[in-house]
Design a protein around this motif. Structure first.
Motif, mmCIF file in Angstrom:
data_model
loop_
_atom_site.group_PDB
_atom_site.id
_atom_site.type_symbol
_atom_site.label_atom_id
_atom_site.label_comp_id
_atom_site.label_asym_id
_atom_site.label_seq_id
_atom_site.Cartn_x
_atom_site.Cartn_y
_atom_site.Cartn_z
ATOM 1 N N PRO A 207 26.769 76.650 3.808
ATOM 2 C CA PRO A 207 27.426 76.314 4.911
ATOM 3 C C PRO A 207 26.882 75.014 5.401
ATOM 4 C CG PRO A 207 26.555 78.323 5.503
ATOM 5 C CD PRO A 207 26.302 78.109 4.222
ATOM 6 N N LYS A 233 31.834 77.631 -0.478
ATOM 7 C CA LYS A 233 31.049 78.826 0.002
ATOM 8 C C LYS A 233 30.515 79.524 -1.295
ATOM 9 C CE LYS A 233 32.849 82.809 0.885
ATOM 10 N NZ LYS A 233 33.478 84.186 1.065
ATOM 11 N N TYR A 255 21.641 84.669 -1.899
ATOM 12 C CA TYR A 255 22.328 83.884 -2.871
ATOM 13 C C TYR A 255 21.622 84.414 -4.278
ATOM 14 C CZ TYR A 255 24.622 80.594 0.456
ATOM 15 O OH TYR A 255 25.638 80.114 1.122
ATOM 16 N N ARG A 258 22.546 88.182 -5.074
ATOM 17 C CA ARG A 258 23.835 88.052 -5.842
ATOM 18 C C ARG A 258 23.945 87.534 -7.019
ATOM 19 N NH1 ARG A 258 28.303 87.383 -0.680
ATOM 20 N NH2 ARG A 258 27.195 89.034 0.593
ATOM 21 N N SER A 280 15.140 80.013 4.747
ATOM 22 C CA SER A 280 16.029 80.531 5.645
ATOM 23 C C SER A 280 15.577 81.906 6.263
ATOM 24 C CB SER A 280 17.337 80.295 5.879
ATOM 25 O OG SER A 280 17.456 79.129 5.548
ATOM 26 N N ARG A 302 10.321 77.571 0.780
ATOM 27 C CA ARG A 302 10.003 76.853 1.834
ATOM 28 C C ARG A 302 10.306 77.518 3.127
ATOM 29 N NH1 ARG A 302 13.678 77.165 4.760
ATOM 30 N NH2 ARG A 302 15.971 75.928 4.307
ATOM 31 N N GLY A 304 11.152 76.749 7.410
ATOM 32 C CA GLY A 304 11.474 75.715 8.468
ATOM 33 C C GLY A 304 12.307 76.315 9.507
ATOM 34 N N MET A 305 12.800 75.432 10.554
ATOM 35 C CA MET A 305 13.683 75.977 11.682
ATOM 36 C C MET A 305 14.508 74.954 12.061
ATOM 37 S SD MET A 305 10.698 77.254 14.269
ATOM 38 C CE MET A 305 11.693 78.253 15.388
ATOM 39 N N SER A 413 19.896 88.072 8.982
ATOM 40 C CA SER A 413 21.108 88.795 7.994
ATOM 41 C C SER A 413 21.691 87.588 7.334
ATOM 42 C CB SER A 413 21.898 89.450 8.978
ATOM 43 O OG SER A 413 22.889 90.044 8.215
ATOM 44 N N GLY A 414 21.401 87.695 5.984
ATOM 45 C CA GLY A 414 21.846 86.655 5.036
ATOM 46 C C GLY A 414 21.653 85.169 5.514
ATOM 47 N N GLY A 415 20.502 84.812 6.140
ATOM 48 C CA GLY A 415 20.342 83.807 6.375
ATOM 49 C C GLY A 415 20.955 83.264 7.863
ATOM 50 N N TYR A 416 21.649 84.239 8.411
ATOM 51 C CA TYR A 416 21.999 83.943 9.875
ATOM 52 C C TYR A 416 21.109 84.701 10.898
ATOM 53 C CZ TYR A 416 26.507 82.086 8.064
ATOM 54 O OH TYR A 416 27.367 81.112 7.346
ATOM 55 N N LYS A 472 34.203 92.633 17.564
ATOM 56 C CA LYS A 472 34.605 91.312 16.910
ATOM 57 C C LYS A 472 35.459 90.449 17.657
ATOM 58 C CE LYS A 472 34.293 93.298 12.051
ATOM 59 N NZ LYS A 472 34.986 93.662 10.980
ATOM 60 N N ASN A 477 31.718 87.596 13.332
ATOM 61 C CA ASN A 477 31.675 88.881 12.631
ATOM 62 C C ASN A 477 29.952 89.361 12.002
ATOM 63 O OD1 ASN A 477 34.162 89.280 13.123
ATOM 64 N ND2 ASN A 477 34.938 89.224 11.011
ATOM 65 N N LYS A 482 26.761 96.506 11.531
ATOM 66 C CA LYS A 482 27.247 97.078 10.372
ATOM 67 C C LYS A 482 27.337 98.680 10.496
ATOM 68 C CE LYS A 482 27.114 93.162 7.894
ATOM 69 N NZ LYS A 482 28.330 92.606 8.007
HETATM 70 C C1 MCA Z 1 29.036 87.240 6.373
HETATM 71 N N1 MCA Z 1 29.149 88.549 6.868
HETATM 72 C C2 MCA Z 1 27.777 88.838 7.040
HETATM 73 C C3 MCA Z 1 27.014 87.664 6.857
HETATM 74 N N2 MCA Z 1 27.804 86.581 6.141
HETATM 75 N N3 MCA Z 1 27.507 89.832 7.981
HETATM 76 C C4 MCA Z 1 25.954 89.677 8.017
HETATM 77 N N4 MCA Z 1 25.158 88.672 7.648
HETATM 78 C C5 MCA Z 1 25.701 87.504 7.052
HETATM 79 N N5 MCA Z 1 25.075 86.373 6.707
HETATM 80 C C6 MCA Z 1 30.113 89.307 7.238
HETATM 81 C C7 MCA Z 1 31.591 88.802 6.933
HETATM 82 O O1 MCA Z 1 32.160 88.393 8.172
HETATM 83 C C8 MCA Z 1 32.423 90.134 6.446
HETATM 84 O O2 MCA Z 1 32.530 91.110 7.601
HETATM 85 C C9 MCA Z 1 31.227 90.886 5.738
HETATM 86 O O3 MCA Z 1 30.002 90.290 6.288
HETATM 87 C C10 MCA Z 1 31.273 90.719 4.366
HETATM 88 O O4 MCA Z 1 31.101 89.357 3.855
HETATM 89 P P1 MCA Z 1 30.926 88.800 2.721
HETATM 90 O O5 MCA Z 1 32.290 88.563 1.883
HETATM 91 O O6 MCA Z 1 30.009 89.642 1.803
HETATM 92 O O7 MCA Z 1 30.138 87.365 3.051
HETATM 93 P P2 MCA Z 1 30.131 86.108 2.227
HETATM 94 O O8 MCA Z 1 31.464 85.446 2.847
HETATM 95 O O9 MCA Z 1 29.940 86.077 0.749
HETATM 96 O O10 MCA Z 1 28.903 85.269 3.076
HETATM 97 C C11 MCA Z 1 27.718 85.852 2.890
HETATM 98 C C12 MCA Z 1 26.788 84.735 2.473
HETATM 99 C C13 MCA Z 1 26.588 83.801 3.970
HETATM 100 C C14 MCA Z 1 27.263 84.049 1.395
HETATM 101 C C15 MCA Z 1 25.359 85.243 2.278
HETATM 102 O O11 MCA Z 1 26.386 84.509 5.232
HETATM 103 C C16 MCA Z 1 25.845 82.574 3.834
HETATM 104 O O12 MCA Z 1 26.339 81.646 3.091
HETATM 105 N N6 MCA Z 1 24.999 82.462 4.496
HETATM 106 C C17 MCA Z 1 24.048 81.579 4.510
HETATM 107 C C18 MCA Z 1 23.641 81.048 6.045
HETATM 108 C C19 MCA Z 1 22.908 79.836 6.099
HETATM 109 O O13 MCA Z 1 23.151 78.789 5.541
HETATM 110 N N7 MCA Z 1 21.600 79.809 6.753
HETATM 111 C C20 MCA Z 1 20.925 78.882 7.087
HETATM 112 C C21 MCA Z 1 20.459 78.657 8.361
HETATM 113 P P3 MCA Z 1 34.048 91.268 7.980
HETATM 114 O O14 MCA Z 1 34.661 91.680 6.860
HETATM 115 O O15 MCA Z 1 33.877 92.139 9.330
HETATM 116 O O16 MCA Z 1 34.469 89.851 8.488
HETATM 117 S S1 MCA Z 1 19.218 77.276 8.671
HETATM 118 C C22 MCA Z 1 17.951 78.046 8.871
HETATM 119 O O17 MCA Z 1 17.645 79.267 9.003
HETATM 120 C C23 MCA Z 1 16.464 77.379 8.648
HETATM 121 C C24 MCA Z 1 16.076 76.213 9.493
HETATM 122 C C25 MCA Z 1 16.026 77.192 7.452
HETATM 123 O O18 MCA Z 1 14.958 77.566 7.172
HETATM 124 O O19 MCA Z 1 16.716 76.965 6.501
#
Ligand code: MCA
Ligand code: AMP
Length: 510
Positions: A207, A233, A255, A258, A280, A302, A304-305, A413-416, A472, A477, A482
């Motif tokens: 994202p 995505k 990633y 999966r 992350s 790596r 970071g923040m 959780s999943g990078g969030y 929600k 979400n 969970k």
């Molecule tokens: C989606 N869901 C999640 C997450 N993502 N629940 C917990 N943790 C998550 N990360 C929810 C959805 O809303 C859905 O719930 C249910 O979980 C299943 O979704 P799913 O289809 O499996 O999700 P997805 O669309 O495939 O997304 C998962 C993902 C995504 C691909 C891992 O979360 C993602 O791209 N994460 C990357 C985050 C990121 O970029 N972080 C960097 C931050 P419902 O059905 O109720 O809607 S920057 C950072 O941290 C620092 C600076 C660094 O070092 O980088």
């Protein structure tokens, strides 16, 4: 004339001579480097024509698309401040950001226009535009006839380029203020350190509302003049289709988990890859090892923040050392990292302490929170990351940092990032709830999963599914637990503090 410190000017210096080459490939269409310049130029002209005050914020909550990237670049070019928002944020969450940041512009998906317009009215945000995933919307309509040639605004190194909100332990999000220099210095260091070249092809699936996808990944490719394959995505089928033509991929650990979960992910699919980067959140050693076995590639981890962009990296160049599982590598060139005790005194290698950092990449402070900013910096200018770590340790050279925990109560959780306090406040406000504790438990897909332990009010019976549905309504979400467990009393220590370690142990297996 002195050089322009504007981040766009720095990035554009890396664009290839031949601007007709493809810069962004999507499954639907391609964009050349000329398109990047022209579209970021048109959007920058349009934003400038709004005659906004210097340093005005442009808040953006839109689906990922090439046009969303152009909007980011345009905002920077126009000398305005980019404020990206997670698309999962709900109305009440967005209201906080608009109230706190007081942006001059908000750009949203057309399907959210109703509630976003109402919020904009309420918070006195003067300009509202839409931008949809297919690149259409009132933003692009307004810019379509604007001049494509735009003279990038002259910026000073310390001028603000972006504000990234990160949640806090108190439940209130803080806006990390990042300058042009913070962003460009980090991009330049990583360009060199990770061996970027114009021949690279980046598989971009992250994202673009956080540091990882917006800055680390996009800046890497832009500054190198390298092509990006731009997917909305993480989609394993698409990833398997595009990996064979890619050379670099970045992802959070989920990633890689999966990809490994799909038997079609083989060594052959990775035949042109030179670098897989993870960050992350902690990458499990088992994922690191399984990946190496399956593909022959060693994932580079790596650290970071949002407040600092990238801090440390495992080596890219084997001459500098091996990539070690469970470590986040060495401080990047120009970045200082120290591990200290409670008195802010450095501890010897092999000893766990608090991680503090300094460098041109470190932010200047939290938006309109001078007190909080003071607390998070030491008197001699080191930023307290809130992470616990150590240099060296068993079998690890003293130059390598490992992150072993956090002093901040944070779940990734999943990078969030999810701060328990924020969720607890919302749960406690639900009818029938006496109190709650939110914890992270191991999860094979997300690394950690958010779980709530709830004490109902006397005599009340609560329904977990109903509570999740209610949550929600006001929380993104990914923050919603969970699982919800019910308990008659939370375990507390003699000071009255909830013992989350006991709860984590008790509920680790669901
Ligand atoms: C989606 N869901 C999640 C997450 N993502 N629940 C917990 N943790 C998550 N990360 C929810 C959805 O809303 C859905 O719930 C249910 O979980 C299943 O979704 P799913 O289809 O499996 O999700 P997805 O669309 O495939 O997304 C998962 C993902 C995504 C691909 C891992 O979360 C993602 O791209 N994460 C990357 C985050 C990121 O970029 N972080 C960097 C931050 P419902 O059905 O109720 O809607 S920057 C950072 O941290 C620092 C600076 C660094 O070092 O980088
Ligand atoms: P954010 O609030 O999104 O800026 O997240 C920053 C936090 O993510 C850091 O303070 C760490 O706790 C965590 N983090 C980032 N990269 C790593 C990593 N490679 N290993 C462990 N934790 C990480």
């Amino acid at each position: 004339m002195e050089g322009n410190a504007n981040l766009y000017a720095v990035l554009a210096a890396g664009f290839p001579q031949d601007r007709t080459k493809i810069a962004i490939e999507t499954p639907e269409r391609n964009y050349t480097w000329n398109d990047i310049e022209a579209w970021s130029g048109r959007l920058a002209t349009m934003l400038s024509d709004l005659r906004l005050p210097a340093g005005a914020r442009v808040a953006v909550q839109v689906q990922k698309s090439p046009m969303a990237l152009m909007l980011y670049l345009a905002t920077v070019r126009a000398g305005l401040v980019y404020l990206p928002l997670n698309t999962a944020y709900k109305e009440s969450e967005v209201e906080y950001f608009l109230t706190d940041a007081e942006p001059s512009v908000i750009v949203c998906d057309s399907q959210n226009l109703g509630w976003v317009s109402a919020l904009a009215n309420k918070t006195n945000t003067p300009h509202v535009f839409t931008l949809d995933a297919d690149g259409s919307g009132s933003l692009v309509d307004a810019a379509a006839n604007s001049h494509a040639a735009f003279q990038t605004v002259q910026s000073a190194p310390d001028d603000l380029a972006a504000i990234l909100y990160t949640s806090g332990t108190t439940g209130r999000s803080k806006g990390a203020m990042l300058s042009h220099r913070n962003l460009s210095s980090n991009a330049e260091v990583l360009n060199e350190y990770w061996g970027w070249s114009a021949d690279d092809v980046l598989l971009h699936m992250l994202p673009i509302f956080h540091v990882h996808g917006l800055f680390v990944a996009s800046h890497g490719a832009l500054l190198a003049g390298a092509k990006m394959v731009w997917l909305p995505k993480l989609d394993i089928d698409q990833a398997l289709k595009y990996l064979p033509e890619s050379t670099v991929m970045m992802g959070v650990p989920t990633y890689y988990v999966r990809l490994l979960g799909d038997p079609r992910f083989t060594r052959d699919v990775c035949r042109n890859m030179r670098l897989f980067i993870s960050g992350s959140a902690p990458l499990l050693s088992e994922t690191f090892n399984e990946f190496k076995e399956r593909t022959g590639h060693t994932i580079l981890e790596r650290y970071g923040m949002s407040e600092t962009i990238m801090l440390t990296s495992n080596p890219y160049d084997p001459a500098q050392g091996e990539r070690l599982a469970g470590t986040v590598g060495m401080p990047l060139p120009g970045v200082s990292v120290r591990v200290v005790d409670d008195a802010d005194q450095p501890v010897p290698a092999g000893t766990i302490g608090s991680v503090q950092v300094r460098g041109p990449n470190v932010f200047s402070g939290y938006w309109r929170m001078p007190e909080k900013t003071r607390e998070e910096f030491t008197a001699d200018g080191w930023f307290r990351t809130g992470d616990l770590g150590l240099f060296g340790g068993e079998g690890v050279p003293d130059t390598y940092l490992s992150i072993v925990g956090r002093s901040k109560d944070l779940i990734i959780s999943g990078g969030y990032n999810v701060y328990p306090k924020e969720i607890e406040l919302v749960i406690d406000a639900l009818p029938g709830v006496n109190e709650s504790a939110v914890i992270g438990v191991p999860d094979p897909d997300f690394g950690e999963a958010v779980v709530a332990v709830v004490v109902p009010r006397d005599g009340q019976t609560l329904d977990a599914a109903q509570m999740q549905a209610a949550l929600k309504g006001s929380l993104a979400n990914f923050k919603v637990p969970k699982r919800i467990h019910f308990i008659s009393e939370l375990p507390r220590n003699t000071m009255g503090k909830v013992q989350k370690n006991i709860l984590r142990e008790q509920y680790k297996n669901g």
